[in-house]
Design an enzyme around this catalytic site. Structure first.
Site, mmCIF file in Angstrom:
data_model
loop_
_atom_site.group_PDB
_atom_site.id
_atom_site.type_symbol
_atom_site.label_atom_id
_atom_site.label_comp_id
_atom_site.label_asym_id
_atom_site.label_seq_id
_atom_site.Cartn_x
_atom_site.Cartn_y
_atom_site.Cartn_z
ATOM 1 N N SER A 139 44.542 -91.347 -4.927
ATOM 2 C CA SER A 139 45.791 -90.651 -5.258
ATOM 3 C C SER A 139 45.901 -90.564 -6.777
ATOM 4 C CB SER A 139 46.975 -91.471 -4.724
ATOM 5 O OG SER A 139 48.198 -90.971 -5.213
ATOM 6 N N TYR A 152 51.832 -99.253 -2.935
ATOM 7 C CA TYR A 152 51.000 -98.033 -2.871
ATOM 8 C C TYR A 152 50.151 -97.893 -4.133
ATOM 9 C CZ TYR A 152 49.909 -93.094 -1.900
ATOM 10 O OH TYR A 152 49.270 -91.899 -1.657
HETATM 11 P P1 NAD Z 1 49.840 -88.223 6.783
HETATM 12 O O1 NAD Z 1 50.963 -89.151 7.106
HETATM 13 O O2 NAD Z 1 49.909 -86.815 7.223
HETATM 14 O O3 NAD Z 1 48.466 -88.807 7.329
HETATM 15 C C1 NAD Z 1 48.165 -90.159 7.355
HETATM 16 C C2 NAD Z 1 47.143 -90.348 8.433
HETATM 17 O O4 NAD Z 1 46.845 -91.747 8.522
HETATM 18 C C3 NAD Z 1 47.665 -89.919 9.810
HETATM 19 O O5 NAD Z 1 46.628 -89.303 10.521
HETATM 20 C C4 NAD Z 1 48.066 -91.235 10.435
HETATM 21 O O6 NAD Z 1 48.009 -91.191 11.835
HETATM 22 C C5 NAD Z 1 47.000 -92.139 9.865
HETATM 23 N N1 NAD Z 1 47.338 -93.551 9.939
HETATM 24 C C6 NAD Z 1 48.469 -94.170 9.514
HETATM 25 N N2 NAD Z 1 48.418 -95.474 9.827
HETATM 26 C C7 NAD Z 1 47.222 -95.671 10.441
HETATM 27 C C8 NAD Z 1 46.595 -96.809 11.013
HETATM 28 N N3 NAD Z 1 47.176 -98.024 11.026
HETATM 29 N N4 NAD Z 1 45.378 -96.648 11.582
HETATM 30 C C9 NAD Z 1 44.776 -95.438 11.608
HETATM 31 N N5 NAD Z 1 45.332 -94.331 11.090
HETATM 32 C C10 NAD Z 1 46.544 -94.453 10.515
HETATM 33 O O7 NAD Z 1 49.657 -88.328 5.204
HETATM 34 P P2 NAD Z 1 48.651 -87.589 4.202
HETATM 35 O O8 NAD Z 1 49.467 -87.049 3.107
HETATM 36 O O9 NAD Z 1 47.730 -86.686 4.914
HETATM 37 O O10 NAD Z 1 47.874 -88.844 3.622
HETATM 38 C C11 NAD Z 1 46.484 -89.030 3.783
HETATM 39 C C12 NAD Z 1 45.955 -89.843 2.637
HETATM 40 O O11 NAD Z 1 46.127 -89.090 1.420
HETATM 41 C C13 NAD Z 1 46.671 -91.171 2.427
HETATM 42 O O12 NAD Z 1 45.737 -92.175 2.066
HETATM 43 C C14 NAD Z 1 47.610 -90.879 1.273
HETATM 44 O O13 NAD Z 1 47.933 -92.029 0.541
HETATM 45 C C15 NAD Z 1 46.757 -89.908 0.466
HETATM 46 N N6 NAD Z 1 47.527 -89.081 -0.479
HETATM 47 C C16 NAD Z 1 48.452 -88.186 -0.038
HETATM 48 C C17 NAD Z 1 49.150 -87.429 -0.979
HETATM 49 C C18 NAD Z 1 50.168 -86.405 -0.569
HETATM 50 O O14 NAD Z 1 50.857 -85.882 -1.449
HETATM 51 N N7 NAD Z 1 50.287 -86.048 0.694
HETATM 52 C C19 NAD Z 1 48.911 -87.605 -2.341
HETATM 53 C C20 NAD Z 1 47.967 -88.530 -2.741
HETATM 54 C C21 NAD Z 1 47.277 -89.269 -1.801
#
Ligand code: NAD
Length: 257
Positions: A139, A152
């Site tokens: 991130s 986080y």
């Molecule tokens: P999201 O909530 O759509 O997806 C998260 C995914 O992780 C989902 O598929 C969920 O089912 C899964 N998950 C959660 N807990 C879990 C567990 N215990 N076991 C297995 N799977 C689990 O969120 P996202 O935005 O797609 O995030 C994905 C990654 O990207 C994360 O690591 C997040 O920190 C990172 N990220 C997101 C953003 C953003 O702006 N969306 C920015 C930077 C980093």
């Protein structure tokens, strides 16, 4: 580019960025193993839909990334992988003195420790084949901080440290390990933060998006899941074979500020 014959495991891939990465890898020809902690009909239906759409093998394996044993079992059940994308992640926002211990533990386990366990389990077979790609979804918060996101930010900085270390441990072995650092991407994890931010700032949804979230993102635009997937595919390409132990920001300029 073709990833035909390669098997990719993407953790946390039944929604958001993980799903976007899985789709781009499938489009590039890789067989894909989807994962989350749920085991719903919709999870398996999603795998079948992607398989039919992109003509590659797509399966769904349930495993809870908060549990080390299940992280390792995911790799074993999938039959190993050539491409490992550590993407599963959760968020919780609170001042540090009120931060619930169980939320801290869950964030460290899912966002950081899961990548340690899956990498440890997947690496020996990659080394044996002399080819492997590990892509950690970190991130902008792996490189900079924001208040109230202690767990986080700590976990994501940890992911960058892990990425550097694995890059060194695999250098010269045909295996690379890199992180992608997204800025804000409009996925469920971000959607969930909007009502809280509206309440805290007494702002409309539009103002929270423009003045709170994208205020840190100089482009003024969300990054997309397709862009994360495209970056992951690039990191799997021959052009990226000497890129290892580092991170690529896809954040509209956030970390240049
Ligand atoms: P999201 O909530 O759509 O997806 C998260 C995914 O992780 C989902 O598929 C969920 O089912 C899964 N998950 C959660 N807990 C879990 C567990 N215990 N076991 C297995 N799977 C689990 O969120 P996202 O935005 O797609 O995030 C994905 C990654 O990207 C994360 O690591 C997040 O920190 C990172 N990220 C997101 C953003 C953003 O702006 N969306 C920015 C930077 C980093």
């Amino acid at each position: 580019m073709t990833l035909n014959g390669k098997r990719a495991i993407v953790t946390g891939s039944n929604s958001g960025i993980g799903l976007g990465v899985a789709v781009e890898l499938a489009k590039a020809g890789a067989d894909v193993v989807l994962n989350s902690f749920t085991n719903d009909d919709s999870d398996h239906a999603l795998a079948a839909t992607l398989s039919a759409e992109y003509g590659v093998d797509v399966t769904y394996v349930q495993a809870d990334m908060s549990k080390g044993r299940e992280c390792r079992a995911l790799i074993e059940t999938a039959g190993g992988c050539d491409i490992l994308v550590n993407n599963a992640g959760i968020q919780f926002v609170s001042p540090v003195e009120d931060f619930p211990e169980d939320r801290w533990d869950a964030i460290i386990a899912i966002n950081l420790s899961s990548a340690f366990h899956t990498t440890a389990a997947a690496l020996p077979a990659m080394r044996e084949k002399g080819w492997g790609r590990i892509v950690n979804i970190a991130s902008a918060h792996g490189l900079t901080a924001s208040p109230y996101k202690s767990a986080y930010v700590a976990a994501k900085h940890g992911v960058i440290g892990l990425t550097k270390t694995i890059g060194l441990e695999t250098a010269g072995q045909g295996v690379t390990c890199n992180a992608i650092c997204p800025g804000y991407v409009l996925t469920p994890i971000v959607e969930k933060q909007i009502p809280d931010q509206m309440a805290v700032h007494n702002m409309s949804r539009e103002d929270v998006i423009a003045k709170v979230m994208l205020q840190r993102q100089p482009s003024g635009e969300f990054a997309t899941v397709e862009q994360m997937g495209g970056t992951a595919v690039f990191l799997c390409s021959d052009a990226a074979a000497q890129i290892t132990g580092t991170s690529i920001s896809v954040d509209g300029g956030w970390t240049a500020l």
